[in-house]
Design a protein around this motif. Structure first.
Motif, mmCIF file in Angstrom:
data_model
loop_
_atom_site.group_PDB
_atom_site.id
_atom_site.type_symbol
_atom_site.label_atom_id
_atom_site.label_comp_id
_atom_site.label_asym_id
_atom_site.label_seq_id
_atom_site.Cartn_x
_atom_site.Cartn_y
_atom_site.Cartn_z
ATOM 1 N N ILE A 83 0.833 -1.205 0.000
ATOM 2 C CA ILE A 83 0.000 0.000 0.000
ATOM 3 C C ILE A 83 0.866 1.252 0.000
ATOM 4 N N GLU A 84 1.972 1.213 0.723
ATOM 5 C CA GLU A 84 2.866 2.372 0.704
ATOM 6 C C GLU A 84 3.434 2.598 -0.694
ATOM 7 N N ALA A 85 3.808 1.528 -1.374
ATOM 8 C CA ALA A 85 4.294 1.650 -2.750
ATOM 9 C C ALA A 85 3.190 2.196 -3.660
ATOM 10 N N LEU A 86 1.971 1.701 -3.480
ATOM 11 C CA LEU A 86 0.856 2.197 -4.290
ATOM 12 C C LEU A 86 0.544 3.655 -3.983
ATOM 13 N N SER A 87 0.789 4.080 -2.746
ATOM 14 C CA SER A 87 0.560 5.494 -2.420
ATOM 15 C C SER A 87 1.553 6.381 -3.170
ATOM 16 N N ILE A 88 2.787 5.917 -3.308
ATOM 17 C CA ILE A 88 3.783 6.659 -4.091
ATOM 18 C C ILE A 88 3.356 6.699 -5.555
ATOM 19 N N ALA A 89 2.875 5.577 -6.069
ATOM 20 C CA ALA A 89 2.410 5.524 -7.463
ATOM 21 C C ALA A 89 1.268 6.507 -7.690
ATOM 22 N N THR A 90 0.361 6.594 -6.726
ATOM 23 C CA THR A 90 -0.773 7.504 -6.859
ATOM 24 C C THR A 90 -0.305 8.959 -6.788
ATOM 25 N N LEU A 91 0.654 9.229 -5.923
ATOM 26 C CA LEU A 91 1.222 10.572 -5.845
ATOM 27 C C LEU A 91 1.887 10.960 -7.165
ATOM 28 N N VAL A 92 2.712 10.066 -7.687
ATOM 29 C CA VAL A 92 3.443 10.358 -8.929
ATOM 30 C C VAL A 92 2.496 10.395 -10.126
ATOM 31 N N GLY A 93 1.576 9.432 -10.181
ATOM 32 C CA GLY A 93 0.688 9.316 -11.341
ATOM 33 C C GLY A 93 -0.496 10.251 -11.313
#
Length: 116
Positions: A83-93
């Protein structure tokens, strides 16, 4: 096994077999490169899977997200790490990634429920 996990794996396996049966050297090399890129190296396998997951989410590839989620689950990554990795993806994307984030949560829940 959850239906969405089984359906994804069955379809992926069937179509990969069909694609590879054509014996196209370029496609086979791409598949091989993809497999070998995620092996242990300077970065450990878990880090590489999280990188693949983030890139897949930013690129909005649901099949890729599912693949990396299942691999992450199978190699022992914790939900909090994913989920932390996906949060970074959502921030970047950006917010366009949110629908893919929803499906990622659904798929992770399916992976967890198959282990119960």
């Amino acid at each position: 096994m959850s239906d969405i996990v089984k359906e994804f794996n069955d379809y992926r396996s069937k179509m990969n077999d069909k694609i590879l049966a054509d014996n196209n050297k370029i496609i086979k090399r791409i598949f091989n490169l993809d497999t070998n890129a995620y092996t242990e190296g300077a970065l450990d396998v878990k880090t590489k899977e999280l990188l693949g997951l983030v890139a897949s989410a930013v690129l909005r590839c649901d099949d890729c997200i599912k693949y990396h989620l299942e691999t992450s689950y199978n190699i022992g990554l914790k939900k909090e790490e994913v989920i932390e990795a996906l949060s970074i993806a959502t921030l970047v994307g950006g917010t366009i990634v949110i629908p893919h984030l929803r499906r990622a949560y659904e798929f992770w829940d399916a992976l967890e429920s198959q282990g119960e």
